[in-house]
Design a protein around this motif. Structure first.
Motif, mmCIF file in Angstrom:
data_model
loop_
_atom_site.group_PDB
_atom_site.id
_atom_site.type_symbol
_atom_site.label_atom_id
_atom_site.label_comp_id
_atom_site.label_asym_id
_atom_site.label_seq_id
_atom_site.Cartn_x
_atom_site.Cartn_y
_atom_site.Cartn_z
ATOM 1 N N ALA A 258 1.001 -3.067 -5.796
ATOM 2 C CA ALA A 258 1.958 -2.804 -4.729
ATOM 3 C C ALA A 258 1.644 -1.482 -4.033
ATOM 4 N N LEU A 259 1.252 -0.506 -4.834
ATOM 5 C CA LEU A 259 0.921 0.801 -4.259
ATOM 6 C C LEU A 259 -0.325 0.713 -3.384
ATOM 7 N N GLU A 260 -1.242 -0.072 -3.840
ATOM 8 C CA GLU A 260 -2.471 -0.259 -3.081
ATOM 9 C C GLU A 260 -2.174 -0.903 -1.720
ATOM 10 N N ILE A 261 -1.243 -1.871 -1.755
ATOM 11 C CA ILE A 261 -0.861 -2.530 -0.508
ATOM 12 C C ILE A 261 -0.211 -1.532 0.450
ATOM 13 N N GLU A 262 0.539 -0.614 -0.138
ATOM 14 C CA GLU A 262 1.201 0.366 0.711
ATOM 15 C C GLU A 262 0.179 1.215 1.478
ATOM 16 N N THR A 263 -0.885 1.570 0.829
ATOM 17 C CA THR A 263 -1.874 2.410 1.500
ATOM 18 C C THR A 263 -2.853 1.586 2.332
ATOM 19 N N ARG A 264 -3.235 0.434 1.851
ATOM 20 C CA ARG A 264 -4.298 -0.315 2.542
ATOM 21 C C ARG A 264 -3.805 -1.469 3.402
ATOM 22 N N GLY A 265 -2.494 -1.834 3.276
ATOM 23 C CA GLY A 265 -1.996 -3.005 4.021
ATOM 24 C C GLY A 265 -2.439 -4.291 3.339
ATOM 25 N N TYR A 266 -2.224 -5.418 4.041
ATOM 26 C CA TYR A 266 -2.557 -6.714 3.440
ATOM 27 C C TYR A 266 -3.959 -7.196 3.796
ATOM 28 N N ASP A 267 -4.490 -6.672 4.879
ATOM 29 C CA ASP A 267 -5.694 -7.286 5.448
ATOM 30 C C ASP A 267 -6.853 -7.440 4.468
ATOM 31 N N TRP A 268 -7.070 -6.430 3.645
ATOM 32 C CA TRP A 268 -8.211 -6.479 2.721
ATOM 33 C C TRP A 268 -8.103 -7.626 1.717
ATOM 34 N N LEU A 269 -6.855 -8.089 1.482
ATOM 35 C CA LEU A 269 -6.665 -9.189 0.531
ATOM 36 C C LEU A 269 -6.822 -10.551 1.194
#
Lengths: 474, 250
Positions: free
Chosen positions: B237-248
């Protein structure tokens, strides 16, 4: 949304030999009605005066209801089970078919099975067929009998009060009723007597192409009180049938009358075919100081309802109340409400109206509050709520307020809400089944009216409403 | 407790969930995150049994006390009586229905179904006030009409009150954080944390990570185009906060 309603379980027809008049209305028919009932002369005169006046009138068209013109010559104005025109002397004389009809309707008339604590007058088409508990009531001096019987036994009382609250000139249907009225109930509660039983009249229309024109007169003498209940049903027929009744209530000094109705006339099928035209004039007169008249109605049937139970608050400190739940479904149309006419000093009135419209029906509240210059310190509070179920149902509110005294206080509140599938889903998602969800919604909406219903009525009346609602919300 | 197997489902003829799998055990908190339109709300509606949503294939199995039940064969109210609770994103206003009476009717409907004795009005009032106190809520909540004229925060807190009263086994909270200011979010989160225990499970459906600062999930899933594309612990969740969803989603 699924639009299916539960069947009308009172829609059966009783096969019975009847004595009926040919269709049509003229002075001769009226004289015949009067003759067959062997009425005193003053009644015949009253009828004829009313008839002649009626001929000069036009059907009212101001109500928010629509229907093809009624051919008043194509109706029958009298129909009675054979040989019972005088009203039977005892239950043994009542036709078995009729007794069974009332049993089936849940109104047992036989001695053994009588409803406890309630005396019943059973009216079948144009005549009263039985009145129970006469003896017990007699001990207290309470008169409870059919209107026809009252004309014979108590002509002076009837003469004194007949047409004093609803004069035959009142309106089109009041004039018609005054000309051709058939049977109904008569009640007199003597001074200071609290009626020991609830009194009840059950109206059943059975015959086809026949109008029912009953007339009820209730007089509560000084300091007396009475609870009166009224129920009605009719067979399912494709033709419309006319029901035009008059109810007059008179409360003298300190008297109290509580009049409750559960109206479940056949309302027609889902396409609007058939059903009763219920054009009724009900009015109470608080004649004495500190008197009180309270109307409670649960209206669930009739193709068209045109009905405004009203109170004339003449006595000082008198009080009028109107509690109503009107439910319309299919293509039913209801235009109903009340009138509170404040004349006496410090008179108070309360109006609580709950309209529920389902399917393609139309439900309209029409109410008048009139404060005359003499009504010093009068007060009224009105609350009218409408609930719509489905996108095609209609509701309207027409309050007429006329205040001619600056010391009066009049309040009116109104609201409209809509039951949506989302609300039902939300309640269900908390574990309530369909029945539980509907019951919660209905009881919440109608709470203030339900608590006014007499015990004998409330369970059945609420269940009746729940069933009609359940069918329409899905 | 909850096992969603290869679920395909949608609304108005459009397939939204395209073979979704999810396993939730008792005592766990799961967060399902994902961009708008990924199918998060559809999942909650399928689990609660919303009639507008259709299942095309797959299973949703609910297990309580070692008894497995196919949720898809149960009506909305049956599911609720068996311990499934959905906290609505938009709690519905129900005019005329008193909040406390509604809670008692629901509570007793569940008691009847579970063969437990119903509570009368007096006992229920005591029980209800305990729950209010537990959640630090004002008793004014009780005598209002159900959700009518409630603020956004009050509606969500009322959902949590219902959860407290009905004690469900499985709670799905659909965007419980939407429309809440920081104070309301704290209050709602505290309530959820207090109600969580080893016997129940909670699934949080949320767009934003900020809710997860207040309610700590055991597992975080990212939903995209109707399937779970990644699962991990709270660090996801923290990673999503910094990187957004696009990388996934690439």
């Amino acid at each position: 949304m699924q639009i299916v309603s539960k069947d009308y379980k009172y829609g059966f027809v009783t096969q019975i030999e009847t004595e009926e008049f040919p269709k049509g209305l003229n002075e001769e028919v009226i004289r015949k009605i009067s003759a067959i009932k062997a009425e005193p002369e003053f009644v015949t005169e009253f009828r004829l005066k009313a008839y002649r006046y009626w001929l000069t009138l036009k059907e009212p068209d101001w109500a928010d209801v629509h229907y093809p013109p009624i051919d008043f010559q194509d109706l029958r104005y009298y129909s009675a089970p054979k040989k019972k025109t005088d009203g039977p002397k005892s239950l043994n004389e009542v036709d078995q078919g009729i007794l069974e009809t009332f049993n089936k309707l849940g109104i047992p008339l036989s001695e053994q099975k009588r409803l406890t604590g309630v005396a019943v007058d059973a009216v079948f088409d144009s005549v009263s067929v039985a009145t129970t508990h006469q003896e017990e009531l007699g001990k207290h001096g309470v008169i409870f009998c059919s209107f026809s019987e009252a004309l014979h036994k108590y002509p002076e009382l009837v003469k004194k009060y007949l047409g004093t609250v609803v004069p035959y000139k009142d309106n089109f249907y009041a004039a018609l009723n005054s000309a051709v009225f058939s049977d109904g109930s008569f009640v007199y509660i003597p001074k200071g007597v609290k009626c020991p039983l609830d009194l009840s009249t059950y109206f059943r229309i059975n015959a086809a192409e026949t109008g029912q024109f009953e007339r009820t007169l209730i007089i509560a003498d000084e300091g007396s009180s009475v609870n009166y209940l009224e129920g009605c049903t009719a067979p399912m027929r494709d033709e419309n049938q006319l029901h035009a009744a008059i109810v007059e209530l008179i409360a003298l000094d300190g008297a109290e009358i509580k009049y409750s109705t559960v109206q479940n006339w056949y309302g027609g099928d889902k396409d609007g075919k058939g059903g009763i035209y219920n054009f009724v004039t009900k009015r109470g007169l608080c004649a004495g100081d500190h008197s009180k008249i309270s109307w409670t109605q649960v209206e669930t049937g009739s193709a068209i309802t045109w009905k405004y139970p009203s109170v004339i608050l003449k006595g000082d400190f008198s009080r009028g109340e109107f509690y109503s739940v009107a439910l319309t479904n299919h293509k039913m149309q209801a235009d109903t409400g009340t009138k509170m006419i404040h004349i006496g000093k410090k008179t108070t009135s309360k109006i609580v109206s709950k309209g529920i419209s389902l399917d393609q029906s139309s439900n309209c509240y029409r109410g008048q509050v009139k404060i005359l210059p003499s009504a010093i310190g009068a007060r009224n509070h009105s609350r009218c709520d409408s609930m719509l179920v489905g996108p095609e149902a209609r509701a309207n509110t027409y309050p007429y307020i006329e205040v001619k005294n600056s010391t009066a206080m009049v309040e009116h509140e109104a609201s409209t809400s809509r039951i949506s599938a989302d609300q039902i889903l939300y309640l269900k998602s908390r574990g309530l089944d369909e029945e539980g969800a509907v019951s919660l919604l209905l009881n919440g909406f109608c709470k203030e009216v339900f608590k006014e219903l007499p015990l004998e009525f409330s369970v059945e009346a609420v269940r009746l409403l729940e069933m009609k609602l359940e069918g329409s919300i899905g | 407790m909850l096992s969603v197997q290869n679920l395909r489902a949608g609304v108005e003829g459009k397939t939204i969930l395209k073979g979704l799998n999810l396993e939730v055990k008792a005592g766990e908190i799961h967060a399902i995150m994902g961009p708008n339109g990924s199918g998060k709300s559809t999942l909650s509606k399928i689990i609660v049994g919303h009639p507008d949503y259709q299942v095309e294939s797959g299973d949703v199995v609910f297990e309580v006390n070692r008894k497995k039940k196919n949720l898809l064969e149960m009506s909305v109210d049956e599911r609720a009586r068996n311990g499934v609770f959905l906290g609505f994103q938009y709690p519905v206003e129900v005019p005329g229905v008193n909040n406390a009476e509604f809670l008692r009717a629901s509570f007793n409907a569940i008691c009847r179904d579970q063969g437990v004795e119903e509570m009368d009005a007096m006992d229920f009032d005591v029980y209800l006030r305990q729950k209010l106190e537990f959640l630090d809520m004002d008793e004014r909540f009780l005598n209002r009409q159900l959700n009518v004229d409630f603020s956004g925060g009050e509606k969500k807190r009322n959902e949590i009150l219902q959860m407290a009263v009905l004690s469900p086994r499985l709670t799905i909270l659909d965007e419980i954080d939407s429309g809440l200011d920081i104070d309301a979010l704290k209050l709602v989160s505290e309530g959820v944390n207090k109600l969580h225990n080893k016997d129940n499970a909670i699934v949080l459906i949320t767009h934003y990570q900020r809710l997860l600062k207040h309610i700590e999930p055991d597992v975080v899933h990212v939903l995209h185009d109707g399937v779970i594309v990644k699962s991990g612990d709270k660090s996801l969740a923290l990673e999503i906060e910094t990187r957004g969803y696009d990388w996934l989603l690439a």
